[in-house]
Enzyme design. Structure first.
Site, PDB file in Angstrom:
ATOM      1  N   GLY A   1       0.832  -1.167  -0.002  1.00 57.38           N
ATOM      2  CA  GLY A   1      -0.060  -0.037   0.080  1.00 57.38           C
ATOM      3  C   GLY A   1       1.117   1.369  -0.047  1.00 57.38           C
TER       4      GLY A   1
ATOM      5  N   GLU B   1      -6.203  -0.026   2.309  1.00 58.92           N
ATOM      6  CA  GLU B   1      -6.461  -0.676   3.705  1.00 58.92           C
ATOM      7  C   GLU B   1      -5.356  -1.739   3.969  1.00 58.92           C
ATOM      8  OE1 GLU B   1      -7.192  -3.569   5.868  1.00 58.92           O
ATOM      9  OE2 GLU B   1      -8.762  -3.894   4.541  1.00 58.92           O
TER      10      GLU B   1
ATOM     11  N   CYS C   1      -8.029  -9.101   8.346  1.00 57.26           N
ATOM     12  CA  CYS C   1      -7.214  -7.714   8.800  1.00 57.26           C
ATOM     13  C   CYS C   1      -7.613  -7.316  10.196  1.00 57.26           C
ATOM     14  CB  CYS C   1      -7.707  -6.566   7.805  1.00 57.26           C
ATOM     15  SG  CYS C   1      -9.280  -6.443   7.209  1.00 57.26           S
TER      16      CYS C   1
END
Length: 507
Positions: A245, A264, A301
């Site tokens: 990310g 995310e 997650c």
């Protein structure tokens, strides 16, 4: 039938010479289909087609876009067992999980379809003109939200359906009026192609412009990199590691025209368990959290990777009980050999740090891509002195921290990086003394849970799935729920405009 080709709008193409195969993690063998990496020309064609489609699609009514989203849901259901079988073949996840995730994907699509049936989601505002106002007349001002443009979505490894080809990022972007180019995740490209063809059929049947959706393959980072750098791409959606990310975020920031990356990423999801809760419910909490830590092989997650306690006579008994309950749950298959390798490396990194004690782990030999769960413990002092103990371990692993008192517990919370979730387990007669802990947690997380587990994310307007960095790149937005549509739009004000030239939302 799986072709392994790229889909540039409605046209399948395979002009490249780089190929890869997905893996059956349960059997530890490659699956049959060879997938062809998208070439630079195919990437450019897909983005240009999306740009042309955007000029049309952004003006398609909410009612028609809702029809499109519902048609996607219908076509996914038509795939029936073919989709479920492919999902299991490429992920190692059980049939119940596949069916449940398909249900969530369908629900997301239909939720966004319902949302855009009227224009209220745009947060429109109106300030009427007042030509008689003194000392200066007031002009007519109207504000709405408009779609950004073509969006690139990089599929998630751990959610082959709900966070991938027609998942939350894609459905919210399409709902907003943005064409989407998906870079299919190389761990489940077959599942991705099945869904992509269903989506494209829905687009054709509902009269959407060619280029409103494309699906590209790519095992390495080159395809994703080229997409993010393309000047006609206007936003990026990503679910995955902090490393991945952050790389996308940096790449997008260095463009001549920087664009938002809604990533995310990592989270260890701290859980605060008070001494009274342990005293009264030790066994039940150990069972509840052993199940949460191992749910989906820990590949969520929101997995509770960090339990925060205050050390007393009951704490160690709870930790021992939690550890034994965790490791007696049968080892489960992970998504891919690379995921298993990462789990083993990162669990070793944490468990080998100074002061960390391995309470229990599965010692018996497990199948090649199965995960031996593990519970470890450390003092609050050692945790505060060692940032390496905040390493996310993606899998069935949790670190229990024993603080010496509440003051140290709050220092630990305040030292944490940004998280997706934080949880408090407490008794009713403790509520009045929890304000400092609540305040500390709220400052570090996007969602705070009371007397529950963080695993499980409700898809609704009140959900916040995102948090301070590195949980996500922009804590103001959510990746789950209908409010996630706001990532793909920007506000525009119209001043003193004739009604005939206003967008429909402002008339």
């Amino acid at each position: 039938m799986i072709t392994g080709k790229n889909y540039i709008g409605q046209t399948p193409k395979a002009s490249g010479d780089k190929t890869y195969k997905t893996v059956n993690p349960k059997l530890n063998i490659e699956n049959n289909t060879a997938f062809i990496d998208a070439t630079e020309d195919e990437i450019d064609e897909a983005v240009n087609l999306a740009w042309d489609a955007f000029k049309i699609y952004r003006k398609v009514s909410g009612v028609k876009r809702a029809e499109f989203l519902n048609a996607i849901a219908d076509e996914i259901l038509v795939l029936d067992q073919t989709l479920i079988d492919m999902y299991m073949l490429e992920s190692g996840l059980p049939e119940g999980r596949a069916i449940g995730e398909r249900g969530r994907t369908i629900f997301q699509l239909r939720s966004f379809a319902e949302l855009i049936l009227d224009e209220q989601w745009r947060d429109n505002s109106f300030d009427a003109a007042d030509p008689e106002r003194k000392p200066l007349p007031k002009v007519d001002l109207r504000r709405t939200s408009i779609p950004l443009g073509p969006v690139v979505v990089l599929g998630a490894s751990n959610f082959p359906l709900a966070f991938s080809t027609a998942g939350g990022d894609v459905s919210s972007a399409l709902a907003a009026g943005c064409p989407v180019i998906v870079k299919s995740h190389p761990m489940h490209s077959g599942t991705g192609e099945l869904v992509a063809k269903a989506l494209l059929k829905a687009a054709k049947d509902t009269g959407m412009p060619n280029g409103v959706f494309s699906n590209l393959n790519g095992k390495s980072i080159e395809v994703g990199t080229a997409l993010v750098k393309h000047p006609k791409v206007k936003a990026v959606g990503f679910t995955g590691s902090v490393r991945g990310g952050r790389a996308l975020f940096d790449l997008a920031s260095k463009r001549k025209e920087p664009i938002p990356v809604f990533a995310e990423m990592g989270s260890i999801n701290p859980v605060v368990i008070t001494p009274k809760a342990i005293e009264k419910h030790s066994e039940a909490l150990a069972t509840q959290y052993a199940n949460s830590i191992t749910l989906g092989t820990g590949q969520f997650c929101t997995n509770p990777g960090l339990l925060l306690t205050i050390d007393n006579e009951n704490t160690q008994k709870f930790i021992d009980d939690l550890a034994q309950k965790t490791v007696t749950i049968e080892a489960q298959c992970m998504l891919h050999p690379n995921i298993k390798e990462g789990f083993m490396q990162n669990s070793l990194k944490v468990s080998s740090q100074r002061g960390v004690e391995i309470i229990a782990k599965i010692e018996s030999e497990v199948a090649p891509n199965y995960a031996p769960s593990q519970i470890v413990s450390v003092s609050g002092k050692d945790f505060l002195e060692n940032p390496k103990l905040q390493q996310e371990v993606f899998g069935p692993f949790s670190l229990v921290v024993k603080a010496k008192n509440e003051t140290e517990l709050i220092k630990i919370i305040e030292s944490l990086e940004g998280q997706l979730t934080g949880t408090i387990i407490a008794e009713k007669d403790e509520y009045s003394g929890l304000h400092d802990i609540v305040d500390a947690l709220v400052n570090r997380v996007g969602r705070i849970i009371f007397n529950g587990v963080p695993t499980g994310v409700e898809v609704c307007s009140s959900m916040q799935h995102g948090g301070p960095y590195p949980a996500s790149t922009d804590s103001r937005f959510t990746a789950v729920g209908t409010n996630s549509i706001k990532r793909w739009v920007r506000p525009v004000s119209y001043q003193s405009f004739p009604k005939e030239l206003l967008p429909e939302a402002l008339k």
